[in-house]
Design a protein around this motif. Structure first.
Motif, short mmCIF file in Angstrom:
data_model
loop_
_atom_site.label_atom_id
_atom_site.label_comp_id
_atom_site.label_asym_id
_atom_site.label_seq_id
_atom_site.Cartn_x
_atom_site.Cartn_y
_atom_site.Cartn_z
N PHE A 92 0.83 -1.20 0.00
CA PHE A 92 0.00 0.00 0.00
C PHE A 92 0.87 1.25 0.00
CE2 PHE A 92 -1.85 3.41 2.56
CZ PHE A 92 -2.95 3.72 1.78
N PHE A 93 1.87 1.30 0.86
CA PHE A 93 2.72 2.48 0.95
C PHE A 93 3.60 2.65 -0.30
CE2 PHE A 93 1.84 2.39 5.58
CZ PHE A 93 1.30 3.67 5.66
N ASN A 94 4.03 1.54 -0.88
CA ASN A 94 4.82 1.61 -2.10
C ASN A 94 4.00 2.24 -3.22
OD1 ASN A 94 6.13 0.80 -4.64
ND2 ASN A 94 7.44 -0.44 -3.34
N ILE A 95 2.76 1.83 -3.37
CA ILE A 95 1.88 2.41 -4.38
C ILE A 95 1.56 3.86 -4.05
CG2 ILE A 95 -0.46 2.30 -5.33
CD1 ILE A 95 -0.25 -0.79 -5.01
N SER A 96 1.29 4.13 -2.79
CA SER A 96 0.89 5.48 -2.37
C SER A 96 1.98 6.51 -2.64
CB SER A 96 0.57 5.49 -0.87
OG SER A 96 -0.55 4.67 -0.62
N TRP A 97 3.23 6.17 -2.36
CA TRP A 97 4.26 7.20 -2.55
C TRP A 97 4.43 7.52 -4.02
CZ3 TRP A 97 8.83 7.97 -5.01
CH2 TRP A 97 9.50 6.87 -5.53
N ILE A 98 4.25 6.53 -4.91
CA ILE A 98 4.36 6.81 -6.35
C ILE A 98 3.23 7.75 -6.77
CG2 ILE A 98 4.09 5.79 -8.66
CD1 ILE A 98 6.70 4.95 -7.70
N LEU A 99 2.02 7.49 -6.33
CA LEU A 99 0.87 8.30 -6.73
C LEU A 99 0.90 9.70 -6.11
CD1 LEU A 99 -1.94 5.61 -6.61
CD2 LEU A 99 -0.66 6.43 -8.61
N LEU A 100 1.39 9.78 -4.87
CA LEU A 100 1.41 11.08 -4.19
C LEU A 100 2.62 11.92 -4.60
CD1 LEU A 100 0.30 9.99 -0.63
CD2 LEU A 100 -1.05 11.20 -2.35
N TRP A 101 3.68 11.28 -5.00
CA TRP A 101 4.89 12.00 -5.36
C TRP A 101 4.65 12.82 -6.59
CZ3 TRP A 101 9.19 13.51 -3.22
CH2 TRP A 101 10.27 13.90 -4.00
#
Length: 101
Positions: A92-101
């Motif tokens: 979840f966090f791996n996907i989130s940082w890509i989308l939020l970055w």
């Protein structure tokens, strides 16, 4: 039953991570790659570009972890069972940082 379901969640979680990472490279989000966005914001501490090559090792190890979940004598080890939902949290966090970055 719970462990079977969790194993398949691991497969889908990792597939989502790999898909989002691949899409961020193949079809950059908002037209910019993660590297280009990083270059827009100079900071005092930035890893050398070669430091990101570690993902070439991390992704196969993550795939190995998911494969191990389907090998009974290995998946029943305390260390592997102790992962519980934490692998999914990392996805979840791996996907989130890509989308939020």
């Amino acid at each position: 039953m719970h462990s079977i379901l969790l194993r398949w969640f691991y497969v889908f979680g990792l597939a989502a991570v790999l898909l989002v990472n691949a899409l961020a490279v193949i079809h950059p989000i908002n037209g910019k790659t993660v590297g280009e966005i990083s270059a827009m914001f100079p900071v005092g501490i930035t890893p050398a570009p070669c430091a990101f090559s570690i993902w070439g090792l991390i992704h196969p190890l993550l795939i190995g972890f998911v494969v191990v979940q389907f090998i009974p004598r290995v998946r029943d080890q305390e260390f592997v069972r102790g992962m519980g939902p934490w692998f999914l949290v990392s996805c979840f966090f791996n996907i989130s940082w890509i989308l939020l970055w």
